[in-house]
Structure formats: structure tokens, C-alpha cells
Design a protein around this motif. Sequence first.
Motif, mmCIF file in Angstrom:
data_model
loop_
_atom_site.group_PDB
_atom_site.id
_atom_site.type_symbol
_atom_site.label_atom_id
_atom_site.label_comp_id
_atom_site.label_asym_id
_atom_site.label_seq_id
_atom_site.Cartn_x
_atom_site.Cartn_y
_atom_site.Cartn_z
ATOM 1 N N LYS A 20 30.883 39.498 -34.755
ATOM 2 C CA LYS A 20 30.582 38.071 -34.755
ATOM 3 C C LYS A 20 31.350 37.373 -33.637
ATOM 4 O O LYS A 20 32.488 37.710 -33.350
ATOM 5 C CB LYS A 20 30.938 37.440 -36.100
ATOM 6 C CG LYS A 20 30.079 37.964 -37.232
ATOM 7 C CD LYS A 20 30.378 37.250 -38.514
ATOM 8 C CE LYS A 20 29.449 37.779 -39.611
ATOM 9 N NZ LYS A 20 29.628 37.047 -40.846
ATOM 10 N N ILE A 21 30.698 36.395 -33.022
ATOM 11 C CA ILE A 21 31.319 35.644 -31.938
ATOM 12 C C ILE A 21 32.092 34.473 -32.531
ATOM 13 O O ILE A 21 31.520 33.609 -33.183
ATOM 14 C CB ILE A 21 30.264 35.137 -30.935
ATOM 15 C CG1 ILE A 21 29.572 36.329 -30.272
ATOM 16 C CG2 ILE A 21 30.907 34.232 -29.894
ATOM 17 C CD1 ILE A 21 28.414 35.942 -29.384
ATOM 18 N N ALA A 22 33.398 34.473 -32.294
ATOM 19 C CA ALA A 22 34.263 33.403 -32.787
ATOM 20 C C ALA A 22 34.782 32.591 -31.611
ATOM 21 O O ALA A 22 35.207 33.147 -30.601
ATOM 22 C CB ALA A 22 35.423 33.984 -33.569
ATOM 23 N N THR A 23 34.738 31.294 -31.765
ATOM 24 C CA THR A 23 35.314 30.377 -30.783
ATOM 25 C C THR A 23 36.379 29.577 -31.515
ATOM 26 O O THR A 23 36.120 29.035 -32.591
ATOM 27 C CB THR A 23 34.236 29.429 -30.214
ATOM 28 O OG1 THR A 23 33.131 30.205 -29.745
ATOM 29 C CG2 THR A 23 34.803 28.598 -29.076
ATOM 30 N N ILE A 149 32.198 30.211 -35.966
ATOM 31 C CA ILE A 149 31.715 31.587 -35.994
ATOM 32 C C ILE A 149 30.230 31.536 -36.310
ATOM 33 O O ILE A 149 29.835 31.188 -37.430
ATOM 34 C CB ILE A 149 32.456 32.438 -37.048
ATOM 35 C CG1 ILE A 149 33.960 32.426 -36.779
ATOM 36 C CG2 ILE A 149 31.909 33.865 -37.059
ATOM 37 C CD1 ILE A 149 34.783 33.071 -37.868
ATOM 38 N N GLU A 150 29.441 31.842 -35.307
ATOM 39 C CA GLU A 150 27.985 31.838 -35.439
ATOM 40 C C GLU A 150 27.476 30.583 -36.142
ATOM 41 O O GLU A 150 26.701 30.655 -37.095
ATOM 42 C CB GLU A 150 27.526 33.117 -36.133
ATOM 43 C CG GLU A 150 27.852 34.342 -35.297
ATOM 44 C CD GLU A 150 27.253 35.631 -35.821
ATOM 45 O OE1 GLU A 150 26.582 35.624 -36.864
ATOM 46 O OE2 GLU A 150 27.469 36.651 -35.159
ATOM 47 N N GLY A 151 27.929 29.430 -35.679
ATOM 48 C CA GLY A 151 27.453 28.150 -36.193
ATOM 49 C C GLY A 151 28.211 27.623 -37.402
ATOM 50 O O GLY A 151 28.096 26.456 -37.742
ATOM 51 N N GLU A 152 28.980 28.470 -38.067
ATOM 52 C CA GLU A 152 29.782 28.025 -39.214
ATOM 53 C C GLU A 152 31.097 27.467 -38.708
ATOM 54 O O GLU A 152 31.826 28.144 -37.978
ATOM 55 C CB GLU A 152 30.045 29.191 -40.169
ATOM 56 C CG GLU A 152 28.788 29.684 -40.826
ATOM 57 C CD GLU A 152 28.953 29.825 -42.325
ATOM 58 O OE1 GLU A 152 29.974 29.397 -42.875
ATOM 59 O OE2 GLU A 152 28.031 30.384 -42.924
ATOM 60 N N ILE A 153 31.410 26.243 -39.108
ATOM 61 C CA ILE A 153 32.585 25.545 -38.607
ATOM 62 C C ILE A 153 33.636 25.433 -39.712
ATOM 63 O O ILE A 153 33.334 24.962 -40.822
ATOM 64 C CB ILE A 153 32.213 24.138 -38.115
ATOM 65 C CG1 ILE A 153 31.178 24.231 -36.995
ATOM 66 C CG2 ILE A 153 33.453 23.369 -37.649
ATOM 67 C CD1 ILE A 153 30.568 22.891 -36.587
#
Length: 161
Positions: A20-23, A149-153
Motif C-alpha cells: 500500500k502507498i502511504a503518504t 493510505i490509498e485514500g484513507e486519511i
Amino acid sequence: MKKLLLLIALLFLNISLGQKIATTYYFIRHAEKVDNSQNPDLSTSGLERAALWNKIFSEVSFDKIYSTEYRRTIQTASPTATAQNIQIKLYNPKNITIESFKKETLGKKVLIVGHSNTTPKFVNQMINQNIFTDIEDGTFGNLYIVIIIEGEITFQLLKLP
């Protein structure tokens, strides 16, 4: 004890999340300034706080560091930027397009240094909620952490002395 808890929280945020891509965004206000002129330098206390932020962030490998164009924000970001060999990127909080900013920073760990009024507003825009108000004049230890993470904030506010 608070510093230990903060370091544990920061380390937790650095754990790999698999595919998963995490920012992760770390928002802070500039440190204490010399005076109330238009573009002051940091005071001695402010320089000490900037060094403390660098120490706190020493376990976070930032990909990008942003600051407004003011001396106090640049000086707050500089110890961390220097330690991590990252060039500070200037931004204007009045001209931020949130979706473009999210695309530009996707999958990164980002430090953003702003002001008592711009930092909470920026965080509110990132989380799509109007939760945080302007930071009190004498408060310089707020750390807002936003993880996408994939749109989840998810987000939290840590208050350091």
C-alpha cells in the motif's frame, strides 16, 4: 516522557505498510521569532526549538521539506533539511492546490513548516475537515501528523511544550 512517546509514535509511522502507498505529512508552525516585524529571524529560543525539531525528526527520513518564504519558517526547517541533505522547497499557502500537492507528494514523508494561521488551515484541507483552529500566539510545539493510505486519511495532533 512526552518526547519518548513522540519518538515511539514517529517510529510507528515509519513502519513499512507492504504494497500500500502511504503518504505521511508532518506539519509544524515556525519557532519563536525575535519580534513582530514583517519578516523576523528566529530568537535564541526559536533556534533552540528548530534544533529540537531536528532531534525529534532524526528518525524520520523525509523525502521533501516545504517552508513558506519567511525567514522564521526557513530557519525552523533548516536544521532538519541540513541534517537530511534536503533542499527546502518554498510554497505559498494562499496558492496551494491540495489535490496537486497530494499528487506531487504521493508516497513521500513530508515536513511542512508554516504559520499559526496557515498550518491548521492546510491540515484541515488535507483531511477534508474543519477541525483545527489557528494556533495560539505563544504555542510553538504543535505537531500535526496526517497519513493517507490509498485514500484513507488518519490524523493526530501532538502538543509538545
